[in-house]
Write an enzyme that holds these catalytic residues in place. Sequence first.
Site, mmCIF file in Angstrom:
data_model
loop_
_atom_site.group_PDB
_atom_site.id
_atom_site.type_symbol
_atom_site.label_atom_id
_atom_site.label_comp_id
_atom_site.label_asym_id
_atom_site.label_seq_id
_atom_site.Cartn_x
_atom_site.Cartn_y
_atom_site.Cartn_z
ATOM 1 N N GLU A 111 0.840 -1.215 0.000
ATOM 2 C CA GLU A 111 0.000 0.000 0.000
ATOM 3 C C GLU A 111 0.870 1.259 0.000
ATOM 4 O O GLU A 111 0.637 2.191 -0.769
ATOM 5 C CB GLU A 111 -0.920 -0.032 1.224
ATOM 6 C CG GLU A 111 -1.665 1.260 1.497
ATOM 7 C CD GLU A 111 -1.611 1.656 2.964
ATOM 8 O OE1 GLU A 111 -1.149 2.783 3.262
ATOM 9 O OE2 GLU A 111 -2.030 0.852 3.817
ATOM 10 N N GLY A 361 -21.038 -2.988 24.027
ATOM 11 C CA GLY A 361 -21.487 -4.346 23.735
ATOM 12 C C GLY A 361 -21.895 -4.479 22.286
ATOM 13 O O GLY A 361 -22.495 -3.558 21.729
ATOM 14 N N ASP A 895 -14.548 25.654 -0.173
ATOM 15 C CA ASP A 895 -15.286 24.387 -0.194
ATOM 16 C C ASP A 895 -16.509 24.508 0.715
ATOM 17 O O ASP A 895 -16.395 24.852 1.886
ATOM 18 C CB ASP A 895 -14.356 23.277 0.322
ATOM 19 C CG ASP A 895 -14.954 21.903 0.153
ATOM 20 O OD1 ASP A 895 -15.872 21.744 -0.666
ATOM 21 O OD2 ASP A 895 -14.501 20.984 0.855
ATOM 22 N N SER A 901 -23.931 20.712 10.714
ATOM 23 C CA SER A 901 -23.004 20.789 11.850
ATOM 24 C C SER A 901 -21.653 21.356 11.424
ATOM 25 O O SER A 901 -20.992 22.046 12.199
ATOM 26 C CB SER A 901 -22.820 19.415 12.499
ATOM 27 O OG SER A 901 -22.339 18.487 11.558
#
EC number: 3.4.24.56
Length: 1019
Positions: A111, A361, A895, A901
């Site tokens: 990679e 969990g 941008d 938010s």
Amino acid sequence: MRNGLVWLLHPALPGTLRSILGARPPPAKRLCGFPKQTYSTMSNPAIQRIEDQIVKSPEDKREYRGLELANGIKVLLISDPTTDKSSAALDVHIGSLSDPPNIPGLSHFCEHMLFLGTKKYPKENEYSQFLSEHAGSSNAFTSGEHTNYYFDVSHEHLEGALDRFAQFFLCPLLDASCKDREVNAVDSEHEKNVMNDAWRLFQLEKATGNPKHPFSKFGTGNKYTLETRPNQEGIDVREELLKFHSTYYSSNLMAICVLGRESLDDLTNLVVKLFSEVENKNVPLPEFPEHPFQEEHLRQLYKIVPIKDIRNLYVTFPIPDLQQYYKSNPGYYLGHLIGHEGPGSLLSELKSKGWVNTLVGGQKEGARGFMFFIINVDLTEEGLLHVEDIILHMFQYIQKLRAEGPQEWVFQECKDLNAVAFRFKDKERPRGYTSKIAGKLHYYPLNGVLTAEYLLEEFRPDLIDMVLDKLRPENVRVAIVSKSFEGKTDRTEQWYGTQYKQEAIPEDVIQKWQNADLNGKFKLPTKNEFIPTNFEILSLEKDATPYPALIKDTAMSKLWFKQDDKFFLPKACLNFEFFSPFAYVDPLHCNMAYLYLELLKDSLNEYAYAAELAGLSYDLQNTIYGMYLSVKRYNDKQPILLKKITEKMATFEIDKKRFEIIKEAYMRSLNNFRAEQPHQHAMYYLRLLMTEVAWTKDELKEALDDVTLPRLKAFIPQLLSRLHIEALLHGNITKQAALGVMQMVEDTLIEHAHTKPLLPSQLVRYREVQLPDRGWFVYQQRNEVHNNCGIEIYYQTDMQSTSENMFLELFCQIISEPCFNTLRTKEQLGYIVFSGPRRANGIQGLRFIIQSEKPPHYLESRVEAFLITMEKAIEDMTEEAFQKHIQALAIRRLDKPKKLSAECAKYWGEIISQQYNYDRDNIEVAYLKTLTKDDIIRFYQEMLAVDAPRRHKVSVHVLAREMDSCPVVGEFPSQNDINLSEAPPLPQPEVIHNMTEFKRGLPLFPLVKPHINFMAAKL
């Protein structure tokens, strides 16, 4: 808490983001040389299948198309005519589980190597340079089964970026000279993780299963696995890289997602043109039908010594791979109940015993063929003594679920909540969106790839019972993490050196858990009252403003209001800063403010958890000026949650047991700062040096002993006695409603806490130290835990202003990619290499952050050498290249925020800094476009050159744990590498021995004046 953990290995590549804003986006450009075709009717031998019926959210205005190419690549195309950034990602369904057994880390190394040149584009940094010049960025990560590559770029340059990207998978060079250097980057990345408990525990989990299972492999790799040992064994790693790429980088294991302004037909043409030649080697998809945890690995207890002072309990069960059951998601259903935090939950009972504070969990990913179900808790001091009892409670709760049986109404509630979340999904940033979708394409049908992880369809009690049946004591693995095991272990994990002891869980304990009876304290959750029911989008008011408007300005509060006019979703962001002079006046008060809010959040948890499940979140934190509170997402029930929080703030009664537990956890977190990364330490020390008032971890620790329960109880009314509130209410809300919300907050505080307004003179703002012209100061500290050094070099430039901001940002834009390419890729200083602006309290400058095995004074000399090369590079730069940088920065700055938010965070940043320049991006970009190359050269020569008249420099050197001392400056004449640029001779700096004395001897900058006239801002 919710389900799951994700483990990623990724190189931090440089890049710039964002894009040019227009009142209306220009029409999508046609890609050169592609005739207009309608793919629904045409036949193209390179395309095997077209899927135009992609199920998407009703609010999603983008167009989608799925393809299967003849070579087996799965593709999702996204046409978004409004996007500022285009993006693409390619996910290869191969990861570290497929590494050769004798070369751990090879897939991760591959990679890294793909970024460093291809046959068509042999220049090592061609890809990153192209992206940097066109407001783009890139990254990649390797996990057990995936290697995921992604980028974003200015929308006009998708084709050029995608062409360079496609070559990774067609003809990478994997050059031998790059290989030797890039091994160091992987090694540095591993070294960064060696003392990180999360990485250590993950590898230990892998190491304690079946050693012959691919799950046990060491995924990151390091110098030993990728160079030293292969050399000893006569293995040519470059040959192995080429073999790995040619074997596994097969088109039938690839999935691509591309997002751009172009039409779906043009995007189709582009992908076919660039990726249809990727070879299909018909590699069988690796599957792992055998679980790494077999009978001999179950009913085992692991006692593990951590680096940080943490206490955790990990309970793990092997379960089958549930991926195929995504439409009913039985693991999600059980995770929802076992991980619930409301009244009657497992967590609620364990907290009431004083044994734990948090619980996670749910199902955890393994690989194709196996998964895990986990129940993880942190342990209090008391909890560490009751591990058996805690696990007994877990089995009692599981027994409760068995006795009650699968509940269709619970499934239906989860289904309804997920459907609402999907319907009103925020728009994602292109880069993250394409990366995520590319990974999903391997698992879900093309038409359902967007819905698969949201929409539940089938209630399958049989599957829930099947998973529940696996959660039995005979299948359990238990790990306890605590410093109390130091000196009591007998094993060491091979790659990270984790000390641990393994014991079989006694049969009588297993039997006790098997006999777990029903516990009357446990209850299933009740119906969630916070589920939103009103999704009305309010029409824009007549006096709606393009930026936040000041609609209330009194001694008690300032209220900024902005009705959403972009996203049109039933969401709002309510942000409040409660200014108090008592919150940070000394370390004692700082500690008390922190503990007050931690205890408050702890007591609200049961109530607020239902709101969180229903898509309504809140945040509450202490700040250097007081307290910050935010309530976000669906606006329907926001006032109910906000009122509850405010009432609790004003009437809070502290529980003695919780006080002791949370105070002890806070002390451990202060102590654990010693184990943070060296570069994080460097940033911390620089903040202490440059900010007028900042308390150290040691000062906070010392003062924590003085925080008693009576003292904290007395502090709360003092904290709330005088406040000034500044708020921003933004979203699907009216002006009248905003005024009502603000009034409710004020009335609640006045009624219950008798709050009065602050005096104007009590609204203190901290200022920044002003360094002298030609001054250079060095501060040295040692990191006791990590064997790497860290450095932050800060060149203070000036106060923030339109012109100064743009000089600094444009210089940072120009040097960003060369900095990474020179200092990380070529000179291999370390995995973490960063350059960019630093801003605090209205003052700014250029900073370099590096983490390395090399000594700080050497890093310092290389940064200075690099800056000199950049002066020449800018002088030699063509006007065209210079304008590319201006354009790239403009695109990044303009941008558009993708969700409410994000837009709100921009405005809130202006409020918190008290600068109020809501139109900053447009104002500054207009100035940016007037700058010339001479302006930037002048800026460099005046502020940054070694002999610059207005150079102001501070360096923080953090030494590795094994370094007793290190000179602050040195010369390095005997460099072996003739390609290294020459470092300039540096003057002797002034060494800082005492922070307080250093700050006392220097003046402070004034505060930046607000951009706005407050009288004119009022509506």
